[in-house]
Motif scaffolding. Structure first.
Motif, PDB file in Angstrom:
ATOM      1  N   UNK A  73      -8.784  12.231   0.931  1.00  0.00           N
ATOM      2  CA  UNK A  73      -9.354  12.266  -0.029  1.00  0.00           C
ATOM      3  C   UNK A  73     -10.185  13.545  -0.373  1.00  0.00           C
ATOM      4  N   UNK A  74     -10.150  14.162   0.613  1.00  0.00           N
ATOM      5  CA  UNK A  74     -10.453  15.578   0.982  1.00  0.00           C
ATOM      6  C   UNK A  74      -9.486  16.516   0.493  1.00  0.00           C
ATOM      7  N   UNK A  75      -8.252  16.170   0.174  1.00  0.00           N
ATOM      8  CA  UNK A  75      -7.193  17.060   0.039  1.00  0.00           C
ATOM      9  C   UNK A  75      -6.239  17.523   0.801  1.00  0.00           C
ATOM     10  N   UNK A  76      -6.889  17.196   1.948  1.00  0.00           N
ATOM     11  CA  UNK A  76      -5.845  18.045   3.244  1.00  0.00           C
ATOM     12  C   UNK A  76      -4.336  17.620   3.463  1.00  0.00           C
ATOM     13  N   UNK A  77      -4.683  16.150   3.197  1.00  0.00           N
ATOM     14  CA  UNK A  77      -3.225  15.491   3.001  1.00  0.00           C
ATOM     15  C   UNK A  77      -2.003  16.326   2.050  1.00  0.00           C
ATOM     16  N   UNK A  78      -0.968  16.422   3.353  1.00  0.00           N
ATOM     17  CA  UNK A  78       0.271  17.475   2.207  1.00  0.00           C
ATOM     18  C   UNK A  78       2.102  16.506   2.738  1.00  0.00           C
ATOM     19  N   UNK A  79       1.670  15.309   3.675  1.00  0.00           N
ATOM     20  CA  UNK A  79       3.156  14.478   3.925  1.00  0.00           C
ATOM     21  C   UNK A  79       2.868  14.023   3.175  1.00  0.00           C
ATOM     22  N   UNK A  80       3.995  13.298   2.028  1.00  0.00           N
ATOM     23  CA  UNK A  80       4.348  12.100   1.097  1.00  0.00           C
ATOM     24  C   UNK A  80       6.048  11.801   1.291  1.00  0.00           C
ATOM     25  N   UNK A  81       5.133   9.975   2.356  1.00  0.00           N
ATOM     26  CA  UNK A  81       6.410   9.485   2.744  1.00  0.00           C
ATOM     27  C   UNK A  81       6.250   8.196   2.054  1.00  0.00           C
ATOM     28  N   UNK A  82       7.627   8.272   2.316  1.00  0.00           N
ATOM     29  CA  UNK A  82       8.350   6.997   1.018  1.00  0.00           C
ATOM     30  C   UNK A  82       7.637   5.609   1.318  1.00  0.00           C
ATOM     31  N   UNK A  83       8.018   5.456   2.765  1.00  0.00           N
ATOM     32  CA  UNK A  83       7.027   4.491   3.751  1.00  0.00           C
ATOM     33  C   UNK A  83       5.138   4.724   4.449  1.00  0.00           C
TER      34      UNK A  83
ATOM     35  N   UNK B  27       0.733  -1.107   0.091  1.00  0.00           N
ATOM     36  CA  UNK B  27      -0.165  -0.415  -0.262  1.00  0.00           C
ATOM     37  C   UNK B  27       0.565   1.339  -0.264  1.00  0.00           C
ATOM     38  N   UNK B  28       0.584   1.866  -1.547  1.00  0.00           N
ATOM     39  CA  UNK B  28       1.041   3.613  -0.774  1.00  0.00           C
ATOM     40  C   UNK B  28       0.352   4.592  -0.744  1.00  0.00           C
ATOM     41  N   UNK B  29      -0.574   4.186   0.147  1.00  0.00           N
ATOM     42  CA  UNK B  29      -0.850   5.829   0.588  1.00  0.00           C
ATOM     43  C   UNK B  29      -2.595   5.380   1.212  1.00  0.00           C
ATOM     44  N   UNK B  30      -3.252   6.116   2.450  1.00  0.00           N
ATOM     45  CA  UNK B  30      -3.889   4.924   3.209  1.00  0.00           C
ATOM     46  C   UNK B  30      -5.274   5.485   2.694  1.00  0.00           C
ATOM     47  N   UNK B  31      -5.492   6.185   1.285  1.00  0.00           N
ATOM     48  CA  UNK B  31      -6.741   5.727   0.403  1.00  0.00           C
ATOM     49  C   UNK B  31      -6.442   4.687   0.069  1.00  0.00           C
ATOM     50  N   UNK B  32      -5.842   3.161  -0.195  1.00  0.00           N
ATOM     51  CA  UNK B  32      -5.715   2.227  -0.878  1.00  0.00           C
ATOM     52  C   UNK B  32      -5.578   1.424   0.699  1.00  0.00           C
ATOM     53  N   UNK B  33      -4.971   1.649   1.460  1.00  0.00           N
ATOM     54  CA  UNK B  33      -5.584   0.844   3.182  1.00  0.00           C
ATOM     55  C   UNK B  33      -6.551   0.501   3.149  1.00  0.00           C
ATOM     56  N   UNK B  34      -7.695   2.049   3.194  1.00  0.00           N
ATOM     57  CA  UNK B  34      -9.294   2.300   3.001  1.00  0.00           C
ATOM     58  C   UNK B  34      -9.845   1.025   2.783  1.00  0.00           C
TER      59      UNK B  34
ATOM     60  N   UNK C  42      -1.530  11.695  11.686  1.00  0.00           N
ATOM     61  CA  UNK C  42      -2.836  11.905  12.002  1.00  0.00           C
ATOM     62  C   UNK C  42      -2.898  13.944  12.608  1.00  0.00           C
ATOM     63  N   UNK C  43      -1.728  13.650  12.987  1.00  0.00           N
ATOM     64  CA  UNK C  43      -1.834  15.189  13.369  1.00  0.00           C
ATOM     65  C   UNK C  43      -1.676  16.433  12.595  1.00  0.00           C
ATOM     66  N   UNK C  44      -0.648  15.964  11.128  1.00  0.00           N
ATOM     67  CA  UNK C  44      -0.273  16.896  10.391  1.00  0.00           C
ATOM     68  C   UNK C  44      -1.480  16.568   9.140  1.00  0.00           C
ATOM     69  N   UNK C  45      -2.032  16.251   8.896  1.00  0.00           N
ATOM     70  CA  UNK C  45      -2.361  15.262   7.897  1.00  0.00           C
ATOM     71  C   UNK C  45      -4.384  16.056   8.169  1.00  0.00           C
ATOM     72  N   UNK C  46      -4.209  16.701   9.097  1.00  0.00           N
ATOM     73  CA  UNK C  46      -5.895  16.713   9.294  1.00  0.00           C
ATOM     74  C   UNK C  46      -6.067  18.359   8.875  1.00  0.00           C
ATOM     75  N   UNK C  47      -7.529  19.243   9.419  1.00  0.00           N
ATOM     76  CA  UNK C  47      -7.422  20.433   8.782  1.00  0.00           C
ATOM     77  C   UNK C  47      -6.337  21.829   9.330  1.00  0.00           C
ATOM     78  N   UNK C  48      -6.538  20.557  11.063  1.00  0.00           N
ATOM     79  CA  UNK C  48      -5.715  21.653  12.093  1.00  0.00           C
ATOM     80  C   UNK C  48      -5.043  20.359  12.838  1.00  0.00           C
ATOM     81  N   UNK C  49      -4.507  21.556  13.550  1.00  0.00           N
ATOM     82  CA  UNK C  49      -3.656  20.366  14.479  1.00  0.00           C
ATOM     83  C   UNK C  49      -4.337  19.866  15.311  1.00  0.00           C
ATOM     84  N   UNK C  50      -5.987  20.275  16.294  1.00  0.00           N
ATOM     85  CA  UNK C  50      -7.123  19.897  16.922  1.00  0.00           C
ATOM     86  C   UNK C  50      -7.705  18.556  16.358  1.00  0.00           C
TER      87      UNK C  50
END
Length: 468
Positions: free
Chosen positions: A293-303, A222-229, A321-329
């Motif tokens: 899916x909503x496009x808020x994800x910004x980090x791209x990890x090799x693994x 799996x290369x993304x959490x969309x795939x894991x979904x 999880x903290x970095x990919x939401x709309x905000x930290x909270x």
């Protein structure tokens, strides 16, 4: 007279006797040149000479033709039929060898001069899987013979279910087969035949190992959490296996202990913990899938980190999880549970997140992170200050106003002084130092004076000297 090895001549003579149908004479000739193997469990089919004999005998036997088809048999086939007593030539419906002299002759040579693998392979070629299995058990053959002689031919010919049924028929508890089954699982894992491995583990009712194979199906490739979904059904299967295992353990604990020697054991506490991990992974998967899916994800990890990895990977999940939401909270709640459930080093995770936020120039989010940490209820006194100190290595990239705001958010004056010193803001460090208790203030101002002298900052040096 010439001193040549007579073995070749005896073998040729024996083969001639075979072809003439003189089986007893052939035995006598072969007895002079064939020798039994030193190790019956060696992974080959014995000497080439023995294999030639078996090959000829097998090729000579033809199934009897029924009724009118007899007329179309060639003369040679009819001669072979007459020689081998046609009445006993037919095969039984299960594929068992009846009392056919040529087959019996094969077995004589195999048992006298062949290896266990050769005997088992012969039975398998002629659909006598039960005989092959019984021979394996009786001779206590090693696992390699089972794998090469029985298991591999079974799955290659699509007869895996037949093999499983026979294993269960011979020993319903499968205990006799435990060593062979575990060795086969290891073989399949080495070969990366995970689908066959999973099927075998389910047959073995080895639920803990089956759950581990499901984890591999969930995470692998799996290369993304969309795939894991899209692979969340594997998470449900992991839970099912673990729940069935718990039920079996609780059932057997009431009765006499069942000797499931070859199935992987695990304490009820550990199983419950793993079920919680699966539940949390489902939550993480849904959250990150939604973020991607909503496009808020910004980090791209090799693994792709999951909660099934080591502690470093689990920490990566919490950061993600903290970095990919709309905000930290938004992701803090799930990340906090990950940190608590696995007793991870929270400050280290928060510091990694803060450094990422500096790179993304989201300085207000760092302040949001500090607020969440302080409100979590388990933060130590200096946690917030340490998070800021850890991300100040990148201070050159932080605008002056944001830098001042971050340092002002610190609780401890000592930490503020340390932060100002790190950022070469010696005047600010001096102003906080002089507010301290007299003795401590003298020590701090002396340090700032020394730093000003080292840095050639004459203005701050003069101020410090005047105060001292």
């Amino acid at each position: 007279k010439s001193g040549l090895d007579p073995g070749g001549a005896w073998h040729a003579w024996g083969m001639a006797c075979l072809k003439a149908g003189n089986l007893s004479s052939a035995r006598e000739k072969f007895n002079r040149c064939l020798k039994p193997p030193m190790d019956l469990n060696q992974l080959n089919h014995g000497s080439r000479l023995v294999q030639d004999v078996i090959q000829y005998l097998e090729s000579t036997v033809k199934p009897i033709l029924i009724a009118d088809d007899d007329y179309f048999a060639t003369l040679r086939e009819l001669e072979a039929t007459l020689r081998t007593r046609s009445l006993s030539l037919e095969m039984m419906c299960e594929g068992k060898i009846q009392h056919n002299s040529y087959y019996q002759e094969c077995l004589f040579y195999l048992h006298t001069y062949g290896t266990n693998l050769a005997i088992i392979s012969f039975y398998m070629r002629h659909d006598c899987m039960r005989e092959a299995l019984l021979h394996l058990l009786n001779k206590e053959c090693p696992s390699e013979v089972f794998i090469e002689g029985i298991f591999v031919p079974s799955y290659e010919r699509g007869k895996l279910h037949m093999l499983e049924n026979l294993l269960e028929t011979i020993d319903p508890g499968l205990e006799s087969w435990g060593v062979y089954l575990i060795a086969t699982c290891k073989y399949l894992q080495r070969k990366n035949y995970y689908h066959i491995l999973y099927e075998l583990q389910q047959f073995m009712k080895d639920h803990v190992r089956a759950a581990m194979t499901c984890i591999r199906f969930f995470t692998h490739g799996a290369k993304s959490y969309t795939e894991l979904g899209g692979k969340q059904t594997w998470l449900l299967k992991i839970k099912d296996h673990l729940k069935v295992y718990l039920q079996e353990v609780s059932r057997s604990s009431g009765r006499k202990k069942m000797a499931f020697t070859f199935r992987k054991k695990m304490s009820a506490t550990d199983v419950s913990r793993h079920i919680n991990t699966v539940d949390l992974q489902m939550e993480v998967t849904k959250f990150l899938h939604r973020c991607e899916s909503s496009g808020t994800s910004q980090t791209t990890d090799s693994s792709l980190p999951t909660l099934f990895g080591n502690n470093n990977m689990k920490m990566d999940v919490a950061c993600k999880v903290m970095l990919e939401g709309k905000n930290i909270e938004e992701g803090f709640g799930i990340a906090f549970r990950v940190l608590q459930d696995f007793q991870l080093e929270a400050t280290e995770v928060y510091s990694k997140v803060a450094k990422q936020l500096v790179k993304q120039q989201k300085y207000s989010e760092i302040r949001q992170l500090l607020k969440c940490v302080n409100e979590s209820g388990v933060a130590a006194k200096n946690d917030g200050d340490n998070i800021i100190l850890n991300c100040l290595n990148e201070f050159k990239n932080i605008p002056a106003e944001d830098l001042d705001n971050l340092i002002q958010d610190m609780d401890s004056d000592e930490n503020k002084i340390q932060a100002y010193v790190m950022c070469n803001k010696l005047r600010s460090a001096y102003l906080v130092s002089v507010r301290q208790e007299k003795t401590r203030a003298v020590q701090l101002v002396q340090q700032v004076w020394q730093l000003a002298e080292n840095n050639g900052d004459d203005v701050v040096k003069a101020i410090c000297a005047q105060w001292l």
